[in-house]
Design a protein around this motif. Structure first.
Motif, PDB file in Angstrom:
ATOM      1  N   UNK A  97       0.790  -1.501   0.286  1.00 17.55           N
ATOM      2  CA  UNK A  97      -0.116   0.084   0.253  1.00 17.55           C
ATOM      3  C   UNK A  97       0.871   1.312  -0.257  1.00 17.55           C
ATOM      4  N   UNK A  98       1.940   1.027  -0.105  1.00 17.41           N
ATOM      5  CA  UNK A  98       3.037   2.113   0.448  1.00 17.41           C
ATOM      6  C   UNK A  98       4.618   1.454   0.574  1.00 17.41           C
ATOM      7  N   UNK A 190      -9.622   1.370   7.699  1.00 24.43           N
ATOM      8  CA  UNK A 190     -10.436   0.900   7.034  1.00 24.43           C
ATOM      9  C   UNK A 190     -11.641   0.486   7.528  1.00 24.43           C
ATOM     10  N   UNK A 191     -12.941   0.559   6.918  1.00 22.42           N
ATOM     11  CA  UNK A 191     -13.827  -0.203   7.283  1.00 22.42           C
ATOM     12  C   UNK A 191     -14.644  -0.967   6.169  1.00 22.42           C
ATOM     13  N   UNK A 192     -14.925  -1.924   6.403  1.00 24.47           N
ATOM     14  CA  UNK A 192     -16.222  -2.722   4.995  1.00 24.47           C
ATOM     15  C   UNK A 192     -17.261  -2.808   4.833  1.00 24.47           C
ATOM     16  N   UNK A 325      -9.753   9.558  18.630  1.00 19.61           N
ATOM     17  CA  UNK A 325     -10.223   8.211  19.247  1.00 19.61           C
ATOM     18  C   UNK A 325     -11.583   8.139  20.030  1.00 19.61           C
ATOM     19  N   UNK A 330     -12.219   3.484  16.055  1.00 18.58           N
ATOM     20  CA  UNK A 330     -12.859   1.829  15.498  1.00 18.58           C
ATOM     21  C   UNK A 330     -13.574   1.766  17.120  1.00 18.58           C
ATOM     22  N   UNK A 336     -18.642   3.790  15.668  1.00 14.92           N
ATOM     23  CA  UNK A 336     -19.105   2.404  15.366  1.00 14.92           C
ATOM     24  C   UNK A 336     -21.229   2.672  15.358  1.00 14.92           C
TER      25      UNK A 336
ATOM     26  N   UNK B  37      -5.121   0.271  23.062  1.00 13.92           N
ATOM     27  CA  UNK B  37      -4.841  -0.092  22.176  1.00 13.92           C
ATOM     28  C   UNK B  37      -3.710   0.630  20.447  1.00 13.92           C
ATOM     29  N   UNK B  42       0.508   0.306   7.169  1.00 18.53           N
ATOM     30  CA  UNK B  42       1.671   0.196   6.139  1.00 18.53           C
ATOM     31  C   UNK B  42       1.311   1.073   5.305  1.00 18.53           C
ATOM     32  N   UNK B  46       3.090   4.326   9.552  1.00 16.00           N
ATOM     33  CA  UNK B  46       3.290   5.478  10.900  1.00 16.00           C
ATOM     34  C   UNK B  46       2.393   4.598  11.948  1.00 16.00           C
ATOM     35  N   UNK B  48       0.290   3.639  15.460  1.00 16.90           N
ATOM     36  CA  UNK B  48      -1.038   4.154  15.705  1.00 16.90           C
ATOM     37  C   UNK B  48      -1.408   4.054  16.833  1.00 16.90           C
ATOM     38  N   UNK B  49      -2.402   5.269  17.282  1.00 11.69           N
ATOM     39  CA  UNK B  49      -3.029   4.955  19.106  1.00 11.69           C
ATOM     40  C   UNK B  49      -4.574   4.252  18.559  1.00 11.69           C
ATOM     41  N   UNK B  50      -5.752   3.767  18.787  1.00  8.79           N
ATOM     42  CA  UNK B  50      -6.947   3.393  18.384  1.00  8.79           C
ATOM     43  C   UNK B  50      -7.523   3.887  20.106  1.00  8.79           C
ATOM     44  N   UNK B  51      -6.774   3.409  21.292  1.00 12.25           N
ATOM     45  CA  UNK B  51      -7.333   4.170  22.174  1.00 12.25           C
ATOM     46  C   UNK B  51      -6.299   4.223  23.471  1.00 12.25           C
ATOM     47  N   UNK B  52      -6.678   4.967  24.449  1.00 12.89           N
ATOM     48  CA  UNK B  52      -5.349   5.415  25.719  1.00 12.89           C
ATOM     49  C   UNK B  52      -6.234   6.201  26.287  1.00 12.89           C
ATOM     50  N   UNK B 139      -2.119  -4.593  18.741  1.00  9.96           N
ATOM     51  CA  UNK B 139      -3.513  -5.243  17.619  1.00  9.96           C
ATOM     52  C   UNK B 139      -2.689  -5.397  15.608  1.00  9.96           C
ATOM     53  N   UNK B 143      -8.556  -3.649  10.453  1.00 12.83           N
ATOM     54  CA  UNK B 143     -10.206  -4.324   9.978  1.00 12.83           C
ATOM     55  C   UNK B 143     -10.697  -4.420  10.497  1.00 12.83           C
ATOM     56  N   UNK B 144     -11.862  -3.422  11.006  1.00 15.99           N
ATOM     57  CA  UNK B 144     -12.849  -4.301  12.244  1.00 15.99           C
ATOM     58  C   UNK B 144     -14.175  -4.578  11.506  1.00 15.99           C
ATOM     59  N   UNK B 145     -14.626  -3.870  10.793  1.00 11.91           N
ATOM     60  CA  UNK B 145     -16.023  -3.683  10.240  1.00 11.91           C
ATOM     61  C   UNK B 145     -16.858  -2.659  10.836  1.00 11.91           C
ATOM     62  N   UNK B 147     -16.514  -1.454  13.747  1.00 11.56           N
ATOM     63  CA  UNK B 147     -15.801  -1.600  15.209  1.00 11.56           C
ATOM     64  C   UNK B 147     -17.079  -2.388  16.436  1.00 11.56           C
ATOM     65  N   UNK B 148     -16.431  -1.840  17.525  1.00 14.45           N
ATOM     66  CA  UNK B 148     -17.048  -2.335  18.566  1.00 14.45           C
ATOM     67  C   UNK B 148     -16.535  -1.624  19.566  1.00 14.45           C
ATOM     68  N   UNK B 152     -10.287  -4.553  23.621  1.00 15.47           N
ATOM     69  CA  UNK B 152     -10.394  -6.207  24.058  1.00 15.47           C
ATOM     70  C   UNK B 152     -10.000  -6.119  24.531  1.00 15.47           C
TER      71      UNK B 152
END
Lengths: 402, 152
Positions: A97-98, A190-192, A325, A330, A336, B37, B42, B46, B48-52, B139, B143-145, B147-148, B152
């Motif tokens: 991707x990069x 991404x979200x599909x 966040x 996510x 969500x 989290x 890629x 970078x 990434x932090x998704x939760x803290x 993680x 790709x978590x669809x 989300x939630x 975790x």
């Protein structure tokens, strides 16, 4: 009163601009036409300049019209975009991707290209082609690209397209003063989702769905001025969803955002939906960008980016990431919920479910619970598709009063 | 600070979170607890932090959960402790566990892999009792669809 089958299928008692036929969200034929008539004709955000800061940096991009692209910064620091398709045997040129590539070399037969799209090497060229074909015949297909509106890299696969500035028109006027400085992407995911791409754009086009968000119900909707926010439609289907200031202290665990955004009022919020599937969302301390890549009538890939200032100190960046966040990650509370909502629409609108109409009939003086933003979008959709969103197959006779 | 005690601690956190017994989970956490989290993109190259959150932030997150509209499909955490490094001087153990998270559809009960990654934990021993001082959920899955809401 509940409805019979006949009543369920009756044309809604609204003007024809105030509802759409559910099949525009589900039909394969319409989806293919959307790719050709809309996505392959309009400008679209592929990535951000901060993702390819150095010479030879590249990003791959799945264009919503269907064609895979490469976005690459040349040795001259100019950004160009090409099909990610080898002109020899049609293989993918860049798989990651990069990356950073002085030469774009196809792994299949080692044909090689520079960052201006010139073919620089054909393996055993003379032995195979003699004088019948040469490197000059084997350039990459370049597509138009421009950088702008917050440093995003835009592409258009139509060689005869209008300039990006013409496509945007005045739509970004409200946001322009705040995105002139260098920005940097710090978040990407991404979200599909099994839903139609337009349904996500619909959600971004109105705030009536704040009823879905506990946070928004106890903050924004309780504030004076919330219902004064106006939706403004611009040429080419773009919509500004009016700005406001958020009072974060109304929600336990939240606090007034300390760092804000240069020039933006504390707690400020500006949201602009760009046709056919991009949303700028500047909220207090973070710029979020949604770009939708439709995969099928009932499947969309949404790319989410979070951006801060390139000049951020580590502490400022950490705060922006936290703010992002909390709402939009996510695991964030709002994203969500928004995705759950459009996932539910996709589930209810699959072919065969007898979903019939989607109503866009709210009129509240063009304020943010008015569904005027969607109506503006579908007027443009209808124009480009040569079909009426309320009657895509020309089956209905609409009365003059409608 | 034997390995069995440490392993039991990791597994206990999984069971409590699976049961949505968030108060009991927080009881296992040190007052200075930090949860995050993280993942690497890629695409933008970078980390990434998704939760803290600190302990209070986690408490608040758990308290707010019933007020949100959420996917109510339950998740099951499956951890296997891979590595335990005990530092007797610090009275801490650094623990790395493989993590798989499965989601079971509420409607129909189909189970699918939701995410994979690692727990990188710091477990502190105070008065002979283990406390979770830090958890980083690293993680691999990005790709978590849709989300939630529950970490975790």
């Amino acid at each position: 009163m509940s409805k019979t089958a006949a009543q369920w299928h009756e044309t809604p008692k609204f003007p024809s601009s105030h509802y759409v036929d559910s099949r525009i969200y589900t039909d394969q034929q319409l989806f293919e036409e959307e790719r050709q008539r809309i996505f392959n004709k309009t400008w679209y955000i592929a990535c951000h300049e901060s993702e390819i800061p150095n010479a030879f940096d590249y990003r791959t991009f799945q264009h919503p019209g269907g064609t895979p692209l490469i976005i690459v910064r040349g040795e001259d620091m100019k950004v160009r975009a090409f099909y990610n398709i080898c002109p020899h045997r049609g293989n993918t040129l860049l798989y990651d991707p990069s990356g950073n590539a002085k030469r774009i070399t196809c792994i299949f037969h080692a044909w090689s290209f520079d960052t201006q799209g010139n073919c620089t090497d054909i393996s055993r060229e003379e032995q195979g082609y003699q004088k019948r074909f040469c490197k000059a015949d084997a350039g990459l297909r370049e597509v138009k690209s421009e950088t702008g509106y917050g440093g995003f890299i835009w592409v258009n696969v139509d060689d005869n397209c209008v300039p990006l500035k013409t496509f945007i028109g005045d739509a970004m006027g409200e946001l322009d003063p705040y995105i002139g400085m260098p920005l940097e992407v710090f978040h990407y995911h991404r979200a599909i989702v099994d839903t139609n791409f337009k349904l996500w754009h619909d959600t971004n086009s109105e705030f009536y769905h704040d009823y879905m968000h506990y946070f928004n119900r106890v903050t924004g909707m309780m504030q004076l001025g919330y219902f004064d926010r106006k939706c403004v439609g611009y040429d080419n289907g773009h919509v500004l969803v009016g700005s406001m200031e958020i009072k974060y202290d109304a929600y336990a665990g939240s606090k007034e955002r300390g760092i804000g955004w240069p020039g933006l009022a504390q707690g400020g919020w500006i949201l602009i939906d760009l046709f056919p599937g991009m949303t700028y969302n500047l909220r207090t301390s973070v710029l979020r960008m949604d770009t939708m890549i439709p995969l099928s009538p009932n499947k969309v890939m949404i790319e989410y980016r979070g951006l801060g200032l390139k000049s951020d100190t580590p502490a400022e960046r950490a705060q922006r990431i936290f703010d992002h966040n909390t709402i939009w990650g996510p695991f964030g509370r709002n994203l969500h919920e928004d995705l759950l909502g459009v996932h539910g629409q996709g589930r209810a609108m699959r072919p065969g479910t007898d979903s019939r109409w989607v109503l866009q009939g709210r009129e509240e003086n063009s304020t943010i619970h008015d569904e005027v933003g969607m109506r503006h979008y579908y007027a443009e959709w209808s124009r480009l598709m040569g079909r009426k969103a309320f009657d895509p197959y020309g089956e209905r006779r609409v009365s003059a009063a409608a | 600070m034997d390995r069995t005690t440490i392993q039991d601690m990791v597994y206990q956190t999984c069971l409590l979170l699976d049961d949505k017994n968030f108060d009991a989970f927080l009881d296992l956490c040190d007052e200075g607890f930090r949860y995050s989290i993280t993942t690497h993109s890629p695409e933008i190259r970078k980390d990434m932090i998704w939760l803290d959150h600190d302990k209070k932030g986690m408490q608040n997150l758990f308290t707010q959960l019933p007020r949100h509209n959420s996917d109510h499909s339950p998740i099951t955490r499956h951890a296997i402790v891979y590595k335990v490094d005990v530092d007797e001087g610090r009275k801490e153990a650094d623990v790395v566990s493989a993590l798989q998270v499965y989601k079971t559809d509420l409607d129909g009960g189909a189970t699918a892999l939701f995410a994979v990654g690692k727990y990188v934990d710091t477990i502190r021993f105070e008065g002979g009792k283990p406390k979770l001082a830090k958890r980083v959920v690293k993680l691999d899955t990005r790709m978590l669809g849709i989300g939630y809401h529950i970490p975790f």
